[in-house]
Write an enzyme that holds these catalytic residues in place. Sequence first.
Site, mmCIF file in Angstrom:
data_model
loop_
_atom_site.group_PDB
_atom_site.id
_atom_site.type_symbol
_atom_site.label_atom_id
_atom_site.label_comp_id
_atom_site.label_asym_id
_atom_site.label_seq_id
_atom_site.Cartn_x
_atom_site.Cartn_y
_atom_site.Cartn_z
ATOM 1 N N HIS A 78 0.855 -1.189 0.000
ATOM 2 C CA HIS A 78 0.000 0.000 0.000
ATOM 3 C C HIS A 78 0.885 1.231 0.000
ATOM 4 C CE1 HIS A 78 -3.164 2.798 1.170
ATOM 5 N NE2 HIS A 78 -4.001 1.878 0.747
ATOM 6 N N ASP A 131 -7.921 -5.448 0.079
ATOM 7 C CA ASP A 131 -8.403 -6.282 -1.012
ATOM 8 C C ASP A 131 -8.053 -7.757 -0.867
ATOM 9 O OD1 ASP A 131 -9.740 -4.412 -2.504
ATOM 10 O OD2 ASP A 131 -7.942 -3.753 -3.556
#
Length: 379
Positions: free
Chosen positions: A262, A316
Amino acid sequence: MASEGFDIKRGLKDVYFDTTEASFIDGDVGKLLYRGYNIHDLAEKATFEEIVYLLLYGDLPNQRQLDDFNVEFRGSRSIPEEVINVLRVVKDCHPMDALRTGISALSAFDPDVTDNSIEATRRKGIRLTAQAPTIVAAHHRIRNGLDPVAPNPGLNHAGNFLYMLRGAEPTEDENRLIDVDFVLHAEHGANASAFGARVVASTLSDLHSAVVTGVAVLKGPWHGGAAEEVMKMALDIGQPENAEEYARKLLDSGGRVMGFGHRVYKAEDPRARHLRERSQRLGQEKGQPHWFQILTYLEQNVMAPYRDRGIFVNVDFFAGSIYYLLEIPDDLFIPIFALGRIPGWTLQCMEQYSDNILLRPLLEYTGEMDLEYVPIDQR
Ligand code: CMC
């Protein structure tokens, strides 16, 4: 070549471009707050309806406020027949493209479309949040040769989405799984799609255009598309004992394991926790524990050394397995992310409009300089 040695922040990494009251993220410890409230509390205790209210009005609603809000929110779900007809025309496209097209078409019917006041933007954001599931569900049914199902005002947002998609009411558990998923996806700072939406708003273009942009930016596999890719990977792997070899090959060839890493979180994405637990429980209930085992193997073995580089699971990673176990087709995974994110995009546009400045950075030119124009017959 012109090169002035500017301090270029490629990818706008670590650049603050404005202030926000929408969400706070501490990427070093994995902390996320929506308007001051911790995502862990919200994920376990709040409904998506409360989150929409919190984001768009600034605080959690009391019961009377929530009831009034629900009248407006549930009453805004229908989409004009003309928009359904547009969805029929584009029935063979990816559901994300159908959502983008449907939102664009809705702008022709919204009475506030050109009004960028905060009140009108909030009204449009509520309408778009309410209408977007109707678009996704209608497109999905049309492409499967079925008639769209009208919204059911007796159901909450998540339950109504599943109902319109399948034509049958979901169980309470299914309803809450999607509700939590929407809560976890509602807002997330200056991520690429919210930034795209803010760029649109900064030109004083309208909310429908900004949300169309948000959907377009979210579609990419490095952003909202990762959940779909994770489940495809799990299906390719098939059984936990194949995970090691599969992932090694992928990483050795320079590939990325989707659902990891991320831009902001250098610790575990706090949203992942809530989906991890639910993915495990749902897999057991459905008699398919191996998807969770594959994902856990990747997390705890293959990707463990990456933690030293700040690469952990993101939101996710477990989401795809939940959708899969709910028998939701994989190309609907990104649209579901988008359905949750519309309130966040709306709030960020409200912030942009309320103290606007044109978002317009610079690029350092590195091409040729002052070339002489040569007439076409002499080149
Ligand atoms: N698997 C393997 N290596 C990775 C991964 C991954 N998932 N993510 C980052 N890296 C490596 C990358 O190869 C690079 O290595 P090197 O320095 O040797 O070139 C290093 O980590 C830094 O990567 P980066 O692309 O410069 O870092 P970033 O902060 O720009 O990347 C990211 C963020 C999300 C694009 C990236 O982590 C990624 O591609 N992840 C996979 C896609 C994914 O899961 N996306 C969903 C993000 S969360 C939901 C959302 O908000 O959209």
